[in-house]
Design an enzyme around this catalytic site. Structure first.
Site, short mmCIF file in Angstrom:
data_model
loop_
_atom_site.label_atom_id
_atom_site.label_comp_id
_atom_site.label_asym_id
_atom_site.label_seq_id
_atom_site.Cartn_x
_atom_site.Cartn_y
_atom_site.Cartn_z
N SER A 176 0.84 -1.20 0.00
CA SER A 176 0.00 0.00 0.00
C SER A 176 0.87 1.25 0.00
CB SER A 176 -0.92 0.01 1.22
OG SER A 176 -0.16 0.34 2.37
N LYS A 177 0.21 2.36 -0.05
CA LYS A 177 0.89 3.65 -0.15
C LYS A 177 2.03 3.84 0.84
CE LYS A 177 -2.35 6.90 -2.17
NZ LYS A 177 -3.51 7.72 -1.84
N ARG A 178 1.84 3.36 2.05
CA ARG A 178 2.88 3.63 3.04
C ARG A 178 4.18 2.88 2.75
NH1 ARG A 178 2.29 -0.59 6.83
NH2 ARG A 178 0.52 -1.84 6.17
N HIS A 179 4.15 1.96 1.79
CA HIS A 179 5.37 1.27 1.42
C HIS A 179 6.13 2.00 0.32
CE1 HIS A 179 4.07 -2.11 3.79
NE2 HIS A 179 2.96 -2.23 3.11
N GLY A 180 5.59 3.11 -0.15
CA GLY A 180 6.23 3.83 -1.25
C GLY A 180 5.29 3.94 -2.43
#
Length: 496
Positions: free
Chosen positions: A254-258
RNA sequence: GGCGCAUUCGUCUAGUGGCCUAGGACACAUCCCUCUCAAGGAUGAGAUCACGGGUUCGAAUCCCGUAUGCGCUACCA
């Protein structure tokens, strides 16, 4: 496989094209192409609230960028359209009607608040959450009364209370669920739109889908779908649940992984062919040894038997390496063409546009093997484009040399370079190597100083080539400027 | 909590009962090449195949259990 393979990619237009999603599309496409079947794109826009404008186009752009084409779907047409679910509502209504009439579905008037409360209560009592079936056996007249009084209603599937549902997943083998663990899920929402469950089985059936390849997160809803296929009298397709793409902490990417939008990767300068190669290797392998493959080779070898069942972490470092390999493989002309948009985007604003393709072609080979992503290009080559260099004067003085020696090197170079008739790589080498000997400095020291003077940096492409491209005039000018700022530099005679 | 799926170097993976004292790749380290940075070449370190039981002459490979992780558990998809 006797029947012609028909697979689909069914994105919902709720945002940007997620790489995990695109990977699913890719596997479907590879499967279709391998078997000479059809790849269909179907837009699942049944969630009115979450639908985002422009999302469909973004998703299609993502596919196109990677080179994934579709035989049927938006903009392609086909004999099984429309390929947008919001244009097929009558089909879902008809299916729901049939299910209600034969007793496999029923109207439910429970308001969302009650369901919410019920769930909380179930959680609190450590009961499995699920619809309590209050409306399941409501007498018809009572329902009609509620409906007439203006109450909202949904349609729920009447899940068998007993029995088991077993199916064969092509990747995972036999999977069994107790029907009692499947609750009476909603198939038509109160706004009249179908849920995914209903819409997908109706469409997959009507569009003649032979294989459903989707992410593992769908595995647990497969019994619902099978139960519906059975109730509708449809022959179900084959199922294969693909391993998921994970972030570095092993949770769903998801977004928090990049970056998760495929378009982010395009903008960072990943090559589509590298991206496709990399993505194909996430969950699939040819033989454990072959990694660099053309699309053709991937298609030729892609089989579900070689798709594994474990989630894969999206490893950007490996992508970077692979992208570098693909970049180095590019013909200089091709590389130059591809790099221009990045230069025009990232170079300082005072650099005149449009850039000269001829000039870029001179620079490109000097950095091609040094680049992993196209967005590094401007940073690496800006001194070829800008007039004034700004740098720390200390970098002019090479290791273990003094400011004086540096001055002498620059003066000497200035003089001899000024007399050089043709400023070619070869001519430069022929004059500069003996110069180091004459000055009794190491070639590294002389070249380092000249590199700093002409490029303003300590690391750059090979000196002679770089100077040749910069040209005599600019090199002389920059060496002169270096002589001016040299005063501010420190000696480096003492070992650091 | 329930249900389901999964578990081989840090990561992607090979492996479908003997070829495995577990192979490849990325990343990492050292060395070589070298005007810097890369690229390239060589070498190395790194996995008691989650754990425990079976089955078998023989198991990373088959079975059972446990643990852990992940997914689902919406009028989202």
């Amino acid at each position: 496989m006797s029947d012609k393979v028909r697979v689909r990619y069914a994105p919902s237009p709720t945002g940007y094209p997620h790489v995990g999603n695109i990977r699913t599309a890719l596997f479907n496409w590879l499967f279709a192409r391998h078997h000479g079947g059809s790849f269909i794109v179907r837009i699942e826009d049944t969630d009115v609230a979450r639908t985002v404008d422009g999302a469909v186009e973004a998703i299609l752009d993502g596919l196109r960028w990677l080179g994934i084409d579709w035989d049927e779907g938006p903009q392609a047409g086909g004999n099984f359209g429309p390929y947008v679910q919001s244009e097929r509502l009558n089909k879902y209504k008809a299916a729901a009607k049939k299910l209600i009439e034969q007793g496999d579905a029923y109207y439910c008037y429970c308001p969302p608040e009650r369901l919410e409360e019920m769930r909380n209560e179930q959680m609190k009592n450590k009961q499995p959450p699920g619809y309590d079936r209050r409306c399941r056996d409501m007498p018809v007249p009572e329902g009609v009364l509620k409906w007439m009084s203006g109450m909202k209603r949904v349609v729920r599937f009447r899940t068998p209370l007993a029995g088991k549902t077993t199916f064969h997943d092509i990747i995972r083998g036999d999977v069994t669920f107790e029907n009692s663990t499947v609750d009476d899920f909603v198939i038509i929402k109160s706004d009249g739109f179908p849920t995914y469950h209903l819409a997908s089985i109706v469409d997959d059936y009507e569009m003649g889908i032979t294989h459903v390849l989707r992410a593992e997160e769908w595995l647990s809803s497969t019994p619902r779908h099978l139960l519906m296929y059975k109730a509708m009298g449809y022959k179900p397709p084959e199922f294969a649940h693909l391993p998921m793409l994970l972030g570095t902490d092993r949770s769903k990417l998801s977004k928090r992984h990049g970056s998760v939008s495929i378009m982010d990767y395009k903008e960072q300068g990943y090559l589509p062919e590298a991206m496709m190669n990399f993505l194909s290797l996430l969950g699939w392998s040819l033989d454990g040894k072959t990694e660099l493959m053309t699309v053709k080779e991937i298609i030729k070898n892609f089989t579900l038997g070689r798709v594994n069942s474990t989630g894969a972490i999206f490893n950007v470092e490996k992508l970077d390496w692979m992208n570098g390999v693909y970049i180095r493989d590019l013909k200089v002309d091709d590389f130059s063409q591809r790099v221009i948009p990045f230069l025009e985007r990232d170079l300082p604003s005072d650099v005149k546009r449009p850039l000269s393709l001829e000039y870029v072609k001179q620079i490109a080979p000097l950095v091609q093997e040094r680049v992993k992503k196209l967005n590094e290009i401007a940073e690496l080559t800006d001194f070829f484009f800008t007039e004034n260099l700004e740098y720390d004067p200390n970098i002019l003085v090479a290791k273990k040399t003094s400011r004086e020696t540096t001055g002498i090197m620059l003066e000497t170079a200035l003089k001899e370079l000024g007399e050089l008739p043709d400023f070619t790589e070869e001519a430069l080498e022929n004059i500069l190597r003996p110069m180091a000997e004459k000055l009794e400095v190491k070639t590294g020291q002389l070249f380092g100083t000249l590199r700093s003077a002409t490029t303003g940096r300590e690391a750059a492409p090979p000196l002679f080539q770089t100077m040749a491209v910069l040209g005599k005039e600019r090199c002389i000018k920059r060496i002169n400027e270096a002589l001016v700022v040299l005063d501010k530099a420190k000696d480096k005679t003492v070992k650091e």
